[in-house]
Enzyme design. Structure first.
Site, PDB file in Angstrom:
ATOM      1  N   TRP A 182      10.086  -8.193  -7.991  1.00 40.45           N
ATOM      2  CA  TRP A 182       8.997  -7.236  -8.163  1.00 40.45           C
ATOM      3  C   TRP A 182       9.610  -5.868  -8.410  1.00 40.45           C
ATOM      4  CZ3 TRP A 182       7.894  -2.745  -5.364  1.00 40.45           C
ATOM      5  CH2 TRP A 182       6.746  -2.072  -5.789  1.00 40.45           C
ATOM      6  N   GLU A 221       6.665 -11.147  -9.931  1.00 40.14           N
ATOM      7  CA  GLU A 221       5.445 -10.686  -9.263  1.00 40.14           C
ATOM      8  C   GLU A 221       4.900  -9.444  -9.958  1.00 40.14           C
ATOM      9  OE1 GLU A 221       4.135  -8.853  -4.880  1.00 40.14           O
ATOM     10  OE2 GLU A 221       6.172  -9.601  -5.218  1.00 40.14           O
ATOM     11  N   LYS A 223       1.981  -6.291 -10.686  1.00 38.97           N
ATOM     12  CA  LYS A 223       1.197  -5.331  -9.916  1.00 38.97           C
ATOM     13  C   LYS A 223       0.318  -4.542 -10.869  1.00 38.97           C
ATOM     14  CE  LYS A 223       1.514  -2.045  -6.113  1.00 38.97           C
ATOM     15  NZ  LYS A 223       2.378  -1.492  -5.049  1.00 38.97           N
ATOM     16  N   ASP A 255       0.143 -12.040  -5.784  1.00 34.37           N
ATOM     17  CA  ASP A 255      -0.049 -11.213  -4.596  1.00 34.37           C
ATOM     18  C   ASP A 255      -1.487 -10.716  -4.632  1.00 34.37           C
ATOM     19  OD1 ASP A 255      -0.282  -8.703  -3.052  1.00 34.37           O
ATOM     20  OD2 ASP A 255       1.872  -8.903  -2.733  1.00 34.37           O
ATOM     21  N   HIS A 258      -2.439  -7.111  -5.668  1.00 33.31           N
ATOM     22  CA  HIS A 258      -1.877  -6.546  -6.892  1.00 33.31           C
ATOM     23  C   HIS A 258      -2.778  -6.680  -8.108  1.00 33.31           C
ATOM     24  CE1 HIS A 258       2.642  -6.417  -5.596  1.00 33.31           C
ATOM     25  NE2 HIS A 258       1.839  -5.832  -4.742  1.00 33.31           N
ATOM     26  N   HIS A 282       2.011 -14.207  -2.275  1.00 31.45           N
ATOM     27  CA  HIS A 282       2.140 -13.185  -1.250  1.00 31.45           C
ATOM     28  C   HIS A 282       0.729 -12.861  -0.779  1.00 31.45           C
ATOM     29  CE1 HIS A 282       6.369 -11.229  -1.925  1.00 31.45           C
ATOM     30  NE2 HIS A 282       6.416 -12.464  -1.466  1.00 31.45           N
ATOM     31  N   ASP A 290      -3.722  -1.613  -3.092  1.00 29.48           N
ATOM     32  CA  ASP A 290      -2.672  -2.465  -2.525  1.00 29.48           C
ATOM     33  C   ASP A 290      -2.038  -1.786  -1.311  1.00 29.48           C
ATOM     34  OD1 ASP A 290      -0.729  -4.483  -2.246  1.00 29.48           O
ATOM     35  OD2 ASP A 290       0.680  -3.343  -3.452  1.00 29.48           O
ATOM     36  N   ASP A 292      -1.724  -3.176   1.768  1.00 26.14           N
ATOM     37  CA  ASP A 292      -0.973  -4.118   2.598  1.00 26.14           C
ATOM     38  C   ASP A 292      -1.312  -4.020   4.079  1.00 26.14           C
ATOM     39  OD1 ASP A 292       0.555  -5.472   0.571  1.00 26.14           O
ATOM     40  OD2 ASP A 292       1.659  -3.620   0.288  1.00 26.14           O
ATOM     41  N   ASP A 322       2.843 -10.463   3.066  1.00 26.31           N
ATOM     42  CA  ASP A 322       3.427  -9.199   2.622  1.00 26.31           C
ATOM     43  C   ASP A 322       2.514  -8.049   3.042  1.00 26.31           C
ATOM     44  OD1 ASP A 322       4.692  -7.113   1.419  1.00 26.31           O
ATOM     45  OD2 ASP A 322       4.353  -7.760  -0.636  1.00 26.31           O
TER      46      ASP A 322
END
Length: 414
Positions: A182, A221, A223, A255, A258, A282, A290, A292, A322
């Protein structure tokens, strides 16, 4: 067998679900647990660098791990409260140097020997991520897509080095290691050239993946955007999906933080399973963006788990978490998130998918809706408690006491 579980077992049997089979299946599903929750993504390079490249941890809860020993100790405490056998997901910035540190493009397996020993001691698998952020060689938010050949070559060397480390980790643990790329490459404002950076990224990836290495599962990955790259991200969803589709042995990691807020990763899973034999994930909890947050047992988490289970993809899905929350006890954040991922999987395993699929295919939509609603009030909690008991970990109303005691005895003294 408790009376509570016996009753639940009978109720589920009434709709054609074997709770014993669900418990047994869940016990064999490893979750890749991210090391960076324990120290707010700091890592161990020269005392830790300030975060950059769209990465931000918020909060200042006391007791953050300050060194490899403390992070390993905290991680061991967390997994003692999580049912099942799992994996530890590492970033390259968590290298442990016994002697003189080296830069990221010169990392070797020996710099992760302590983590390999820790993993073997605790029966953990290992996954690995190159760290393409928070470093002086990130120039103007560009790494693998940089027009500066010195910068681009540095990060290509880093990617090559980390794949070799992942291979060594796989050999050490006897389990394949997921190697996930990523990058936060992009531009704050509208770019004059969108294809040039993407061509350079493709060239860089081709160079990184040129070497065949045993035990490595490669993935990329995407985003949507990040801090400082609000207008354009080089490694977009379309770019990486196209790259993985055209490059054998490389997979597209999803993810769920993302993508655009109107997109759902759960809706993408079946599409990828139609074309790929592995599905790296993820799992996080985006709030507005994003950000998290700690994974909760919310609707999207349940839908992700449903898609994995009902598509018979538990052996194909490589599930990692994540998130990094520094506003609460970091060990509790680990425990809450992993246990919620497992709860979502158990709920999916306690669902009669063959019967529901038959209703859909025979256009019995009234029956389908009624059955799906009935499932929501079945005694799932009894099955979860039994799973925890058999795995030798505390129930939901008990594990926090252990974390609080650890905080008083260990974390508060740091």
């Amino acid at each position: 067998m408790s009376g509570y579980y016996h009753e639940a077992k009978q109720k589920y049997a009434g709709i054609g679900v074997d709770t014993e089979a669900a418990i047994a299946r869940l016990s064999a599903v490893p979750i890749s647990i991210h090391c960076w929750q324990g120290d707010d993504v700091g890592g161990f390079e020269n005392g830790g660098r300030a975060l950059s490249g769209g990465i931000q941890a918020t909060g200042n809860y006391p007791g953050k791990a300050r060194c490899p020993k403390e992070l390993m100790m905290d991680f061991a405490k967390a997994i003692s409260l999580i049912p099942g056998k799992h994996r530890i997901n590492l970033h390259a910035s968590y290298a442990v140097f016994d002697g003189e540190p080296v830069d990221r493009d010169a990392l070797l397996p020996e710099h992760f020997a302590a983590w390999m020993a820790f993993a073997k001691e605790h029966g953990l698998g290992l996954d690995f991520n190159p760290t393409f952020f928070s470093h002086p060689m990130v120039k103007e938010n560009l790494t693998l897509a940089s027009p500066d050949e010195e910068v681009r070559a540095f990060w290509v060397r880093h990617g090559i080095a980390t794949r070799r480390i992942a291979s060594a980790m796989a050999q050490a643990t006897g389990s394949p290691a997921l190697h996930n790329i990523w990058i936060a490459d992009g531009f704050k404002d509208v770019p004059a050239d969108r294809i040039g950076p993407r061509k350079r990224l493709k060239k860089s990836l081709d160079e990184i993946y040129a070497e065949e290495l045993p035990g490595v599962i490669d993935c990329v990955e995407s985003k949507l955007f990040g801090i400082g790259l609000e207008s354009y991200t080089v490694g977009s969803g379309e770019f990486y999906l196209a790259y993985a589709s055209g490059r054998p042995g490389v997979y597209n990691l999803l993810d769920n933080g993302h993508y655009h807020p109107t997109e759902a990763v759960s809706d993408k899973i079946a599409s990828l399973l139609a074309f790929f034999d592995k599905l790296p994930l993820h799992v996080t909890r985006p709030v507005r963006w994003d950000s998290d947050h700690v994974v909760l047992l919310d609707d999207e988490l349940k839908e992700i788990a449903k898609e994995i289970v009902r598509n018979d993809a538990l052996d194909k899905a490589l599930i990692g978490l994540d998130y990094f929350d520094a506003s609460i006890n970091r060990i509790a954040a680990w425990v809450i998130g992993v246990r919620n991922m497992q709860k979502a999987l158990l709920l999916a395993l306690l669902t009669p998918w063959d019967a529901l699929r038959a209703m859909q295919d025979s256009y019995q939509f009234t029956d389908l809706m009624a059955c799906q609603e009935t499932l929501k009030t079945l005694p799932f909690g009894a099955v979860w408690e039994t799973f925890c008991e058999r795995m030798g970990v505390p129930h939901d109303d008990q594990w926090l006491k252990e974390v609080k005691a650890y905080e008083a005895d260990v974390l508060a003294k740091r």
